[in-house]
Structures are given as structure tokens and as C-alpha cells.
Write an enzyme that holds these catalytic residues in place. Structure first.
Site, PDB file in Angstrom:
ATOM      1  CG  HIS A 154      -1.932   1.071   1.238  1.00  0.00           C
ATOM      2  ND1 HIS A 154      -3.056   1.013   2.030  1.00  0.00           N
ATOM      3  CD2 HIS A 154      -2.017   2.262   0.583  1.00  0.00           C
ATOM      4  CE1 HIS A 154      -3.784   2.107   1.859  1.00  0.00           C
ATOM      5  NE2 HIS A 154      -3.158   2.879   0.993  1.00  0.00           N
ATOM      6  CG  HIS A 176     -11.307   5.246   2.969  1.00  0.00           C
ATOM      7  ND1 HIS A 176     -10.916   6.337   3.736  1.00  0.00           N
ATOM      8  CD2 HIS A 176     -10.186   4.785   2.363  1.00  0.00           C
ATOM      9  CE1 HIS A 176      -9.611   6.530   3.570  1.00  0.00           C
ATOM     10  NE2 HIS A 176      -9.149   5.602   2.747  1.00  0.00           N
ATOM     11  CG  ASP A 235      -1.887   5.383   3.189  1.00  0.00           C
ATOM     12  OD1 ASP A 235      -1.986   5.418   1.945  1.00  0.00           O
ATOM     13  OD2 ASP A 235      -2.736   5.891   3.951  1.00  0.00           O
ATOM     14  CD  GLU A 294      -6.487   3.808  -0.123  1.00  0.00           C
ATOM     15  OE1 GLU A 294      -6.810   3.917   1.073  1.00  0.00           O
ATOM     16  OE2 GLU A 294      -5.453   4.320  -0.598  1.00  0.00           O
ATOM     17  NE  ARG A 298     -24.945  -0.808  25.867  1.00  0.00           N
ATOM     18  CZ  ARG A 298     -24.541   0.271  26.536  1.00  0.00           C
ATOM     19  NH1 ARG A 298     -24.033   1.297  25.869  1.00  0.00           N
ATOM     20  NH2 ARG A 298     -24.635   0.325  27.840  1.00  0.00           N
ATOM     21  CG  HIS A 302      -1.722   7.137  10.160  1.00  0.00           C
ATOM     22  ND1 HIS A 302      -0.563   7.813   9.832  1.00  0.00           N
ATOM     23  CD2 HIS A 302      -2.633   7.475   9.204  1.00  0.00           C
ATOM     24  CE1 HIS A 302      -0.754   8.512   8.722  1.00  0.00           C
ATOM     25  NE2 HIS A 302      -2.001   8.328   8.321  1.00  0.00           N
TER      26      HIS A 302
END
Length: 382
Positions: A58, A194, A272, A128, A226, A250
């Protein structure tokens, strides 16, 4: 061509072998022996360590170039720059953009691969986007977001001569589950990214063939007690791979260390990296967005992180420090695990008999002295 590498340490999959000679024949790793004859061709790296070549699955760009430039020069320069950083294989990675710009990027990669890359070798294209959601858009351009189209993807794949190896998408978009099944059957790996998908939606995507979560924790629904969300699905799934950008920005170091505890060799280190990698602070672009680099950190005008300027070997160093694990264990998260995520582990990713002789020579500070692909040196510090 047949030669031996003499070195102090060899980083194998499950151990380190000290003091020996690694045989390479016709670009393939053979055995490690402790004696050679005077007639043998020996490349002497005494005082250094030999590790498998790195595989960045990536990466958008580096040293001022980006795959979305859509030029052969950009692809070539990225290949050369990565070799100097110990990377021997990579997936040129696109961004969500117009069909015209994506076509240009695909054609540029295809053309340079056909001509022969001088440095790190492309193992296919990573799309991507553009099938993402606005909720967690990150630095992706939302005006191009859409529901997945198998017809559109097949056109891209035809243009690429079958070189598209992986695609990232948001599984909650209409028609995505059938799309995942179809492209998976064609041999393309599917990643989740995303996205605002809940746990159930992600589990369905995994059942249909998705096998990776792109830059875990970033650009996705977080975990709640939850509603496990996208992150909960990534951590719970035994077979799914997860990407982490280990720049300390990140993902918090302790969270990265915890993720390693949970995922082990299913954790995959990526960069990235965008075009500002290896460049001074200043103004750059990521796709159509202006990006400011301050102290090496890339941010959009709204303050969002915009990719990284991380080098893969620095991600390894960081995770070693954060986890206190052995170098060979963490190193393989950036070499063998990426290969496994694409089904290439029998070809390369580790120093083992029968695999392609991709290797990196390291000094005691883990700086790259030499990089080789298929037994041929593509970078030398001197």
C-alpha cells in the site's frame, strides 16, 4: 549465476542463523552452509545482516512522485526510490479519482512493468477506491464515490491486462457483496476500507471473500462494546489480514502493540506513503487535494491525516520498540505477511530454499547497505 553471500546474521522465518554462507543460484535462494571452497564466488558482507526484501502493498508515492501522476517516469522513480529503502516488491496504489485519471495511472504502471522496472518490482495494482463511503472518506475525494460496478471494474482490469491484484471498498454500499464474490472468483483480493460498515456487514464481506482491512483504525467505524463495528470484525476474524501504519501518528504505539498481540502474523505493515515521503516540509498534493507537510506529518487543509511519509523499515523499527519482540518476527510482517495476503508466500517474502532471492543487507543500525531482486543487486549504498 551462482554465488554465496557471507554475513554475520541471516533473518529466517522462525530464527536467526549466525555466521554462514547463503547460496543463490539463478536468482533463487538455496541452502545456508558454513564452509565454501576457494573456487566459489563469495560476496563478503561480514559484519552485516541479511534479511528478506520488504514488500509494501500500500504505497502511493515517494520522493516527489505519485502513482496518480499517471506517468511512466513516476512509476520508474518510485521503483528506484523504494529499492534504496530495502523494498523489493510493491503494489502501486491509486486513489479515488476520475475514470480518466485512473485510466492514466493504470496504463502508466502497465507500460513500465512491460518495459522492466529498474528497482523494486510491481506485483500488481492496488485500487484504493472509488467504492467508498463519505462518513470515513479520509483524504479520498468523495465526489467520485459510487456503488461498485463489475462492468466498470472489468474495463479497468482489461486496460491493465489483468494486473489489478487488489481493490479496497466499503462493504455497505449497494451491490458490494455480489461484487466481492465476483472479483474474488477472478483472483483479485478484496480489502475493506473507508467504511462505516457494522460488524455484521463486515462479517458478510469476509464470508464472501474479503480478506484484509486497510490501515486499521483509520477510515473506518471504530469498536464499541455494544457494536463491534469494522474494527471489531477485523480483530475478531482469525483469517483476515490487517494493515497498520506504524508511524506513531495514525495508531497509538500501545494500540499497535495490542494489535500485534491479537493478530500476530496476520498483522501487515504498510506505509500508505504519499509523494512527500523522503522530501522536506512544504506544500504537496495527494490526488486533487493540497497537503501540507509539517515535521514530516501530512495533513489536508481540514487537518486530516493524508497518507504518511513513513518508510517501511522505520515502521519495523517502531513496532520492534513498541512490542519488545525480536527483529525477525516483526521484519516478516513487512515481507512474508504481505506475500501471504496475496497468495505469493511460496514465491517470495522470506529467505527459504526455492524462493526468489530478494534480500536486503543491513548494518548494525538497520540501515540499508544493499538491496537485491532475484539475486541481482538493484541498489548499493556505495
Amino acid at each position: 549465476m551462482r554465488y554465496f553471500i557471507k554475513a554475520d546474521h541471516f533473518l529466517l522465518e522462525n530464527k536467526v542463523v549466525d555466521k554462514g554462507y547463503l547460496l543463490i543460484e539463478n536468482g533463487i535462494f538455496s541452502s545456508i552452509v558454513h564452509d565454501v571452497s576457494s573456487e566459489d564466488n563469495v560476496v563478503d558482507w561480514s559484519g552485516f545482516s541479511v534479511a528478506p526484501g520488504l514488500f509494501d502493498t500500500h504505497i502511493h508515492g515517494i520522493d516527489g512522485y505519485d502513482i496518480m501522476d499517471g506517468t511512466e517516469e513516476a512509476v520508474k522513480k518510485i521503483s528506484i526510490s523504494l529499492a534504496a529503502r530495502g523494498v523489493t516488491r510493491f503494489l502501486p496504489t491509486t486513489l479515488t479519482s476520475s475514470s480518466e485519471d485512473l485510466n492514466k495511472a493504470i496504463m502508466a504502471v502497465k507500460s513500465m512493468v512491460q518495459q522492466g522496472l529498474p528497482g523494486a518490482q510491481s506485483e500488481g495494482i492496488f485500487l484504493e477506491g472509488p467504492y467508498f463511503t463519505e462518513t470515513h472518506k479520509g483524504a479520498q475525494n468523495e465526489k467520485y464515490f459510487k456503488d461498485p460496478s463489475l462492468e466498470e471494474f472489468n474495463e479497468w482490469q482489461k486496460l491493465a491486462d489483468g494486473m489489478i491484484r487488489k481493490i479496497a471498498l466499503a462493504p455497505e454500499r449497494t451491490g458490494t457483496q455480489e461484487f466481492i464474490r465476483s472479483v474474488k472468483r477472478s483472483g483479485v483480493q478484496v480489502s475493506i476500507a473507508h467504511t462505516d460498515a457494522d460488524y455484521v456487514c463486515c462479517e458478510e464481506a469476509i464470508e464472501n471473500g474479503a480478506n484484509n482491512f486497510v490501515h486499521l483504525y483509520n477510515g473506518m467505524k471504530g469498536m464499541h462494546h455494544r457494536e463491534p463495528g469494522t474494527v471489531g470484525s477485523a480483530l475478531r476474524s482469525k483469517n483476515s489480514f490487517v494493515e497498520i501504519i506504524c508511524d506513531g501518528l495514525h495508531v497509538h504505539p500501545e494500540v499497535a502493540a495490542l494489535t500485534y498481540q491479537l493478530k500476530q502474523d496476520r498483522l501487515m505493515l504498510i506505509t500508505d506513503c504519499m509523494r512527500a515521503g523522503g522530501m522536506p516540509d512544504g506544500e504537496y498534493t495527494l490526488g486533487e487535494f493540497p497537503v501540507a507537510i509539517t515535521d514530516g506529518v501530512a495533513r489536508t487543509e481540514t487537518g486530516s491525516l493524508a497518507g504518511s511519509t513513513l518508510e517501511l523499515i522505520d515502521g519495523i523499527k517502531n513496532l520492534c520498540e513498541w512490542t519488545k519482540e525480536e527483529l525477525t518476527d516483526i521484519w516478516h510482517l513487512a515481507s512474508l505477511t504481505p506475500a501471504k495476503s496475496l497468495g505469493f508466500e511460496s514465491k517470495f517474502g522470506s529467505i527459504a530454499e526455492g524462493k526468489k532471492a530478494d534480500y536486503v543487507v543491513l548494518n548494525s543500525n538497520l540501515e540499508v547497505e544493499c538491496t537485491a531482486v532475484n539475486g541481482k543487486v538493484i541498489y548499493s549504498r556505495e
